[in-house]
Design a protein around this motif. Structure first.
Motif, mmCIF file in Angstrom:
data_model
loop_
_atom_site.group_PDB
_atom_site.id
_atom_site.type_symbol
_atom_site.label_atom_id
_atom_site.label_comp_id
_atom_site.label_asym_id
_atom_site.label_seq_id
_atom_site.Cartn_x
_atom_site.Cartn_y
_atom_site.Cartn_z
ATOM 1 N N VAL A 162 -4.671 34.732 1.235
ATOM 2 C CA VAL A 162 -4.313 33.840 0.144
ATOM 3 C C VAL A 162 -3.723 32.572 0.738
ATOM 4 O O VAL A 162 -2.842 32.620 1.588
ATOM 5 N N THR A 163 -4.225 31.439 0.283
ATOM 6 C CA THR A 163 -3.697 30.140 0.694
ATOM 7 C C THR A 163 -3.111 29.472 -0.535
ATOM 8 O O THR A 163 -3.777 29.342 -1.556
ATOM 9 N N THR A 164 -1.852 29.062 -0.423
ATOM 10 C CA THR A 164 -1.177 28.398 -1.533
ATOM 11 C C THR A 164 -1.270 26.881 -1.365
ATOM 12 O O THR A 164 -1.573 26.401 -0.268
ATOM 13 N N PRO A 165 -1.013 26.139 -2.420
ATOM 14 C CA PRO A 165 -1.062 24.675 -2.309
ATOM 15 C C PRO A 165 -0.042 24.149 -1.289
ATOM 16 O O PRO A 165 0.980 24.781 -1.033
ATOM 17 N N LYS A 166 -0.339 22.991 -0.760
ATOM 18 C CA LYS A 166 0.519 22.347 0.221
ATOM 19 C C LYS A 166 1.951 22.255 -0.310
ATOM 20 O O LYS A 166 2.182 21.797 -1.420
ATOM 21 N N GLY A 167 2.903 22.723 0.490
ATOM 22 C CA GLY A 167 4.313 22.630 0.172
ATOM 23 C C GLY A 167 4.900 23.808 -0.575
ATOM 24 O O GLY A 167 6.123 23.985 -0.597
ATOM 25 N N PHE A 168 4.076 24.641 -1.199
ATOM 26 C CA PHE A 168 4.601 25.762 -1.987
ATOM 27 C C PHE A 168 5.350 26.764 -1.111
ATOM 28 O O PHE A 168 6.445 27.205 -1.466
ATOM 29 N N LYS A 169 4.768 27.142 -0.005
ATOM 30 C CA LYS A 169 5.393 28.139 0.873
ATOM 31 C C LYS A 169 6.712 27.607 1.435
ATOM 32 O O LYS A 169 7.715 28.323 1.465
ATOM 33 N N GLU A 170 6.730 26.366 1.849
ATOM 34 C CA GLU A 170 7.943 25.780 2.422
ATOM 35 C C GLU A 170 9.051 25.680 1.369
ATOM 36 O O GLU A 170 10.223 25.938 1.659
ATOM 37 N N ALA A 171 8.689 25.317 0.146
ATOM 38 C CA ALA A 171 9.681 25.238 -0.927
ATOM 39 C C ALA A 171 10.235 26.622 -1.240
ATOM 40 O O ALA A 171 11.431 26.775 -1.505
ATOM 41 N N TYR A 172 9.369 27.627 -1.208
ATOM 42 C CA TYR A 172 9.836 28.996 -1.455
ATOM 43 C C TYR A 172 10.826 29.423 -0.372
ATOM 44 O O TYR A 172 11.873 30.007 -0.679
ATOM 45 N N GLN A 173 10.530 29.124 0.872
ATOM 46 C CA GLN A 173 11.450 29.473 1.960
ATOM 47 C C GLN A 173 12.790 28.762 1.788
ATOM 48 O O GLN A 173 13.851 29.356 2.004
ATOM 49 N N GLN A 174 12.761 27.517 1.386
ATOM 50 C CA GLN A 174 14.009 26.780 1.164
ATOM 51 C C GLN A 174 14.777 27.384 -0.015
ATOM 52 O O GLN A 174 16.000 27.514 0.042
ATOM 53 N N PHE A 175 14.075 27.747 -1.069
ATOM 54 C CA PHE A 175 14.674 28.397 -2.243
ATOM 55 C C PHE A 175 15.419 29.665 -1.825
ATOM 56 O O PHE A 175 16.558 29.894 -2.235
ATOM 57 N N ILE A 176 14.784 30.458 -0.980
ATOM 58 C CA ILE A 176 15.401 31.695 -0.501
ATOM 59 C C ILE A 176 16.600 31.376 0.392
ATOM 60 O O ILE A 176 17.666 31.994 0.264
ATOM 61 N N GLN A 177 16.449 30.420 1.297
ATOM 62 C CA GLN A 177 17.552 30.051 2.183
ATOM 63 C C GLN A 177 18.758 29.529 1.412
ATOM 64 O O GLN A 177 19.901 29.738 1.831
ATOM 65 N N LEU A 178 18.532 28.867 0.297
ATOM 66 C CA LEU A 178 19.625 28.383 -0.538
ATOM 67 C C LEU A 178 20.313 29.512 -1.315
ATOM 68 O O LEU A 178 21.363 29.297 -1.915
#
Length: 166
Positions: free
Chosen positions: A73-89
């Motif tokens: 599965v490939t997600t749109p550009k930036g989705f995975k990085e935003a999810y990681q930041q969401f979790i880190q926050l």
């Protein structure tokens, strides 16, 4: 292009003036330390995240979408990085039980932060929203083995949940 602005002041009005959450939280031992300073800090961080990270992803989400090719599965550009930041926050486990790695904060505060993400970018917000739904279902109805297997991983964001439509 419209710029998303989180309705933080409206949320503070509802939480403080209408719901009187400061009094409510103070009366509940599990939430006694959830004061205005903590609430405002969480709302400020959530607003900045929704405005600056989540809202701008609407375009890549619409233009690219998700793809499933050869089992990947490939997600749109930036989705995975935003999810990681969401979790880190710490937003993934904001209201989740500390027993499973969550912060144990009031669900009403989790609703406010989730609303910011959902109104900034509904598609992206489903990534963690479905995980929270799966975790709540397992916590309420799962066996002790299922809870031990899934809840910590869902709370920390190591795993994500989904739904199956028939």
């Amino acid at each position: 292009m419209n710029q998303y602005k989180a309705p933080k002041r409206d949320m503070q009005f509802v939480l403080y003036d209408l719901l009187k959450v400061e009094d409510l939280y103070a009366s509940l031992p599990a939430y006694a330390g959830t004061d205005r300073a903590l609430i405002d800090s969480i709302l400020d961080t959530a607003a900045q995240f929704a405005e600056n990270e989540v809202a701008p992803l609407n375009r890549s989400g619409d233009e690219e979408g998700c793809h499933f090719n050869d089992g990947v599965v490939t997600t749109p550009k930036g989705f995975k990085e935003a999810y990681q930041q969401f979790i880190q926050l710490g937003f993934g486990g904001l209201a989740a039980s500390p027993e499973f790695g969550g912060q144990g904060l009031p669900h009403s505060l989790d609703i406010a932060t989730g609303e910011m993400n959902a109104t900034a970018n509904w598609s992206w917000s489903m990534y963690y929203g479905l995980s929270q739904g799966a975790a709540k279902t397992i916590e309420a109805h799962g066996t002790p083995e299922q809870k031990a297997t899934y809840l910590s991983k869902l709370t920390t964001g190591d795993w994500t949940g989904t739904m199956c439509l028939t």
